[in-house]
Design a protein around this motif. Structure first.
Motif, PDB file in Angstrom:
ATOM      1  N   GLU A   1       0.837  -1.205   0.000  1.00 41.54           N
ATOM      2  CA  GLU A   1       0.000   0.000   0.000  1.00 41.54           C
ATOM      3  C   GLU A   1       0.870   1.254   0.000  1.00 41.54           C
ATOM      4  OE1 GLU A   1      -3.406   2.269   2.720  1.00 41.54           O
ATOM      5  OE2 GLU A   1      -2.435   0.470   3.496  1.00 41.54           O
ATOM      6  N   TYR A   2       1.906   1.246   0.798  1.00 44.38           N
ATOM      7  CA  TYR A   2       2.835   2.374   0.883  1.00 44.38           C
ATOM      8  C   TYR A   2       3.456   2.644  -0.494  1.00 44.38           C
ATOM      9  CZ  TYR A   2       6.888   5.004   2.755  1.00 44.38           C
ATOM     10  OH  TYR A   2       7.842   5.954   3.029  1.00 44.38           O
ATOM     11  N   ASP A   3       3.956   1.583  -1.119  1.00 47.98           N
ATOM     12  CA  ASP A   3       4.576   1.742  -2.434  1.00 47.98           C
ATOM     13  C   ASP A   3       3.576   2.183  -3.492  1.00 47.98           C
ATOM     14  OD1 ASP A   3       7.204   1.223  -1.687  1.00 47.98           O
ATOM     15  OD2 ASP A   3       7.045  -0.930  -2.081  1.00 47.98           O
ATOM     16  N   TRP A   4       2.359   1.613  -3.461  1.00 51.27           N
ATOM     17  CA  TRP A   4       1.338   2.026  -4.444  1.00 51.27           C
ATOM     18  C   TRP A   4       0.997   3.502  -4.293  1.00 51.27           C
ATOM     19  CZ3 TRP A   4       0.331   0.215  -8.865  1.00 51.27           C
ATOM     20  CH2 TRP A   4       0.356  -1.152  -9.117  1.00 51.27           C
ATOM     21  N   GLY A  61      13.334   6.814  -6.092  1.00 54.14           N
ATOM     22  CA  GLY A  61      12.268   6.361  -5.199  1.00 54.14           C
ATOM     23  C   GLY A  61      11.145   5.677  -5.959  1.00 54.14           C
ATOM     24  N   LEU A  62      10.779   6.253  -7.105  1.00 59.09           N
ATOM     25  CA  LEU A  62       9.721   5.654  -7.927  1.00 59.09           C
ATOM     26  C   LEU A  62      10.149   4.306  -8.505  1.00 59.09           C
ATOM     27  CD1 LEU A  62       8.495   8.863  -9.756  1.00 59.09           C
ATOM     28  CD2 LEU A  62       7.175   7.506  -8.122  1.00 59.09           C
ATOM     29  N   LEU A  63      11.378   4.234  -8.982  1.00 61.86           N
ATOM     30  CA  LEU A  63      11.866   2.974  -9.546  1.00 61.86           C
ATOM     31  C   LEU A  63      11.942   1.889  -8.470  1.00 61.86           C
ATOM     32  CD1 LEU A  63      14.649   4.451 -11.843  1.00 61.86           C
ATOM     33  CD2 LEU A  63      12.489   3.397 -12.604  1.00 61.86           C
ATOM     34  N   LEU A  64      12.331   2.270  -7.265  1.00 61.27           N
ATOM     35  CA  LEU A  64      12.397   1.303  -6.172  1.00 61.27           C
ATOM     36  C   LEU A  64      11.000   0.836  -5.768  1.00 61.27           C
ATOM     37  CD1 LEU A  64      14.020  -0.285  -4.101  1.00 61.27           C
ATOM     38  CD2 LEU A  64      14.010   1.758  -2.639  1.00 61.27           C
ATOM     39  N   ALA A  65      10.061   1.762  -5.662  1.00 65.23           N
ATOM     40  CA  ALA A  65       8.684   1.377  -5.324  1.00 65.23           C
ATOM     41  C   ALA A  65       8.124   0.428  -6.378  1.00 65.23           C
ATOM     42  CB  ALA A  65       7.801   2.620  -5.186  1.00 65.23           C
ATOM     43  N   ARG A  66       8.355   0.743  -7.640  1.00 67.88           N
ATOM     44  CA  ARG A  66       7.866  -0.126  -8.722  1.00 67.88           C
ATOM     45  C   ARG A  66       8.531  -1.504  -8.650  1.00 67.88           C
ATOM     46  NH1 ARG A  66       9.004   1.242 -14.939  1.00 67.88           N
ATOM     47  NH2 ARG A  66      11.090   0.701 -14.220  1.00 67.88           N
ATOM     48  N   GLU A 113      -0.609  -9.139  -4.417  1.00 59.86           N
ATOM     49  CA  GLU A 113      -1.729  -8.479  -5.080  1.00 59.86           C
ATOM     50  C   GLU A 113      -1.288  -7.324  -5.965  1.00 59.86           C
ATOM     51  OE1 GLU A 113      -4.627  -7.349  -2.185  1.00 59.86           O
ATOM     52  OE2 GLU A 113      -4.494  -9.264  -1.163  1.00 59.86           O
ATOM     53  N   ALA A 114      -0.013  -7.071  -6.077  1.00 63.12           N
ATOM     54  CA  ALA A 114       0.461  -5.897  -6.806  1.00 63.12           C
ATOM     55  C   ALA A 114      -0.003  -5.869  -8.254  1.00 63.12           C
ATOM     56  CB  ALA A 114       1.990  -5.835  -6.755  1.00 63.12           C
ATOM     57  N   GLY A 115      -0.067  -6.992  -8.912  1.00 65.22           N
ATOM     58  CA  GLY A 115      -0.450  -7.019 -10.309  1.00 65.22           C
ATOM     59  C   GLY A 115      -1.909  -6.717 -10.560  1.00 65.22           C
ATOM     60  N   SER A 116      -2.713  -6.704  -9.503  1.00 63.32           N
ATOM     61  CA  SER A 116      -4.143  -6.478  -9.690  1.00 63.32           C
ATOM     62  C   SER A 116      -4.490  -4.996  -9.809  1.00 63.32           C
ATOM     63  CB  SER A 116      -4.924  -7.106  -8.533  1.00 63.32           C
ATOM     64  OG  SER A 116      -4.605  -6.439  -7.316  1.00 63.32           O
ATOM     65  N   ARG A 117      -3.514  -4.112  -9.617  1.00 61.76           N
ATOM     66  CA  ARG A 117      -3.788  -2.681  -9.705  1.00 61.76           C
ATOM     67  C   ARG A 117      -3.075  -2.091 -10.914  1.00 61.76           C
ATOM     68  NH1 ARG A 117      -3.114  -0.311  -3.731  1.00 61.76           N
ATOM     69  NH2 ARG A 117      -4.059   1.486  -4.701  1.00 61.76           N
ATOM     70  N   PRO A 118      -3.731  -1.152 -11.594  1.00 64.68           N
ATOM     71  CA  PRO A 118      -3.078  -0.524 -12.744  1.00 64.68           C
ATOM     72  C   PRO A 118      -1.972   0.420 -12.282  1.00 64.68           C
ATOM     73  CG  PRO A 118      -5.168   0.537 -12.287  1.00 64.68           C
ATOM     74  CD  PRO A 118      -5.074  -0.642 -11.345  1.00 64.68           C
ATOM     75  N   GLY A 119      -1.103   0.788 -13.172  1.00 67.22           N
ATOM     76  CA  GLY A 119      -0.118   1.817 -12.864  1.00 67.22           C
ATOM     77  C   GLY A 119       1.329   1.395 -12.980  1.00 67.22           C
ATOM     78  N   LEU A 120       1.622   0.098 -13.028  1.00 69.34           N
ATOM     79  CA  LEU A 120       3.021  -0.304 -13.089  1.00 69.34           C
ATOM     80  C   LEU A 120       3.693   0.147 -14.390  1.00 69.34           C
ATOM     81  CD1 LEU A 120       3.127  -3.843 -11.453  1.00 69.34           C
ATOM     82  CD2 LEU A 120       4.047  -1.708 -10.571  1.00 69.34           C
ATOM     83  N   GLN A 121       2.916   0.361 -15.442  1.00 68.76           N
ATOM     84  CA  GLN A 121       3.487   0.816 -16.707  1.00 68.76           C
ATOM     85  C   GLN A 121       3.608   2.337 -16.780  1.00 68.76           C
ATOM     86  OE1 GLN A 121       4.898  -1.218 -18.888  1.00 68.76           O
ATOM     87  NE2 GLN A 121       4.365  -2.772 -17.389  1.00 68.76           N
ATOM     88  N   GLY A 122       3.078   3.017 -15.778  1.00 65.98           N
ATOM     89  CA  GLY A 122       3.072   4.480 -15.803  1.00 65.98           C
ATOM     90  C   GLY A 122       4.442   5.113 -15.901  1.00 65.98           C
ATOM     91  N   LEU A 123       5.441   4.526 -15.258  1.00 63.24           N
ATOM     92  CA  LEU A 123       6.782   5.100 -15.336  1.00 63.24           C
ATOM     93  C   LEU A 123       7.366   4.949 -16.736  1.00 63.24           C
ATOM     94  CD1 LEU A 123       8.450   4.134 -11.937  1.00 63.24           C
ATOM     95  CD2 LEU A 123       7.335   6.270 -12.598  1.00 63.24           C
ATOM     96  N   ALA A 124       7.148   3.806 -17.361  1.00 65.59           N
ATOM     97  CA  ALA A 124       7.636   3.616 -18.728  1.00 65.59           C
ATOM     98  C   ALA A 124       6.959   4.602 -19.676  1.00 65.59           C
ATOM     99  CB  ALA A 124       7.389   2.176 -19.175  1.00 65.59           C
ATOM    100  N   GLU A 125       5.687   4.841 -19.454  1.00 67.78           N
ATOM    101  CA  GLU A 125       4.971   5.805 -20.293  1.00 67.78           C
ATOM    102  C   GLU A 125       5.511   7.216 -20.086  1.00 67.78           C
ATOM    103  OE1 GLU A 125       0.901   5.100 -19.172  1.00 67.78           O
ATOM    104  OE2 GLU A 125       0.909   3.100 -20.074  1.00 67.78           O
ATOM    105  N   ALA A 126       5.796   7.589 -18.843  1.00 72.93           N
ATOM    106  CA  ALA A 126       6.351   8.918 -18.562  1.00 72.93           C
ATOM    107  C   ALA A 126       7.743   9.059 -19.183  1.00 72.93           C
ATOM    108  CB  ALA A 126       6.415   9.155 -17.054  1.00 72.93           C
ATOM    109  N   ARG A 127       8.534   8.012 -19.080  1.00 69.53           N
ATOM    110  CA  ARG A 127       9.874   8.034 -19.669  1.00 69.53           C
ATOM    111  C   ARG A 127       9.788   8.212 -21.188  1.00 69.53           C
ATOM    112  NH1 ARG A 127      14.142   4.428 -21.566  1.00 69.53           N
ATOM    113  NH2 ARG A 127      16.105   5.069 -20.609  1.00 69.53           N
ATOM    114  N   ALA A 128       8.841   7.530 -21.820  1.00 68.47           N
ATOM    115  CA  ALA A 128       8.679   7.643 -23.280  1.00 68.47           C
ATOM    116  C   ALA A 128       8.151   9.019 -23.680  1.00 68.47           C
ATOM    117  CB  ALA A 128       7.739   6.548 -23.785  1.00 68.47           C
ATOM    118  N   ARG A 129       7.328   9.593 -22.835  1.00 69.44           N
ATOM    119  CA  ARG A 129       6.722  10.884 -23.165  1.00 69.44           C
ATOM    120  C   ARG A 129       7.694  12.051 -22.969  1.00 69.44           C
ATOM    121  NH1 ARG A 129       1.010  13.326 -20.903  1.00 69.44           N
ATOM    122  NH2 ARG A 129       1.034  15.111 -22.282  1.00 69.44           N
TER     123      ARG A 129
END
Length: 190
Positions: free
Chosen positions: A5-8, A49-54, A66-82
């Motif tokens: 929960e903390y990391d999410w 910090g974000l890379l470690l949490a991910r 349960e980490a895979g059941s929530r969206p958002g793990l791809q968000g950092l890759a998307e931000a990096r690409a953008r």
């Protein structure tokens, strides 16, 4: 060790602030959220910090959490690409700060081993962040890589192989190669 929960919460808050953070000149950014009850306050937002949490969330997912059941793990890759230029600039700016913090801990250990060895499980997160930041950087001065190599050499000389330093559920996400330093502790006396 922080909970999932903390990391999410940290990851989601970071993704919400990502554009403003990447466009700022700050390496560390106020996160503006409260930690879950009975957990430490959040550090300021940073790529490390974000890379470690991910990475911890992915490790929990790989261990059947349960980490895979929530969206958002791809968000950092998307931000990096953008925002690739801003992303790289942040990574290049954060790397030497994390490197100096890691060096400082090892120096404190060298001066007072008994007083520092109990902090290892926390402090080793700085070395993990360096590992995670390294592929995000480009054209780092060779002196940084030489310092990291030297610190790793000293670290290996005072390292005692053993149990995984963090909670066992995270071990699958942090294999011994390249995370050898997570599989043990420091000598009580060098």
């Amino acid at each position: 060790m922080p909970s999932a929960e903390y990391d999410w919460n940290y990851l989601e808050a970071g993704l919400d602030a990502m554009q403003a953070y990447l466009q700022s000149s700050e390496v560390f950014w106020p996160i503006g959220i409260q930690a879950p009850r009975s957990e430490n306050a959040y550090p300021q937002l940073s790529l490390g910090g974000l890379l470690l949490a991910r990475a911890r969330l992915r490790a929990r997912d790989a261990a059947g959490g349960e980490a895979g059941s929530r969206p958002g793990l791809q968000g950092l890759a998307e931000a990096r690409a953008r925002w690739p230029v801003a992303w790289e600039r942040k990574a290049n700016a954060e790397f030497p700060i994390r490197l100096n913090l890691w060096r400082d801990f090892l120096e404190e250990y060298r001066q007072s081993p008994a007083g520092q060895s109990g902090r290892y499980a926390y402090e080793i997160g700085r070395r993990v962040q360096l590992q995670l930041l390294l592929p995000e950087t480009r054209n780092l001065p060779p002196a940084y890589l030489e310092l990291l190599s030297g610190l790793d050499g000293y670290h290996a000389s005072i390292f005692v192989p053993g149990e995984f330093a963090w909670e066992a559920a995270l071990a699958t996400g942090f294999p011994q190669d390249p995370y050898w330093y997570l599989y043990g502790s420091l000598k009580k006396k060098p």
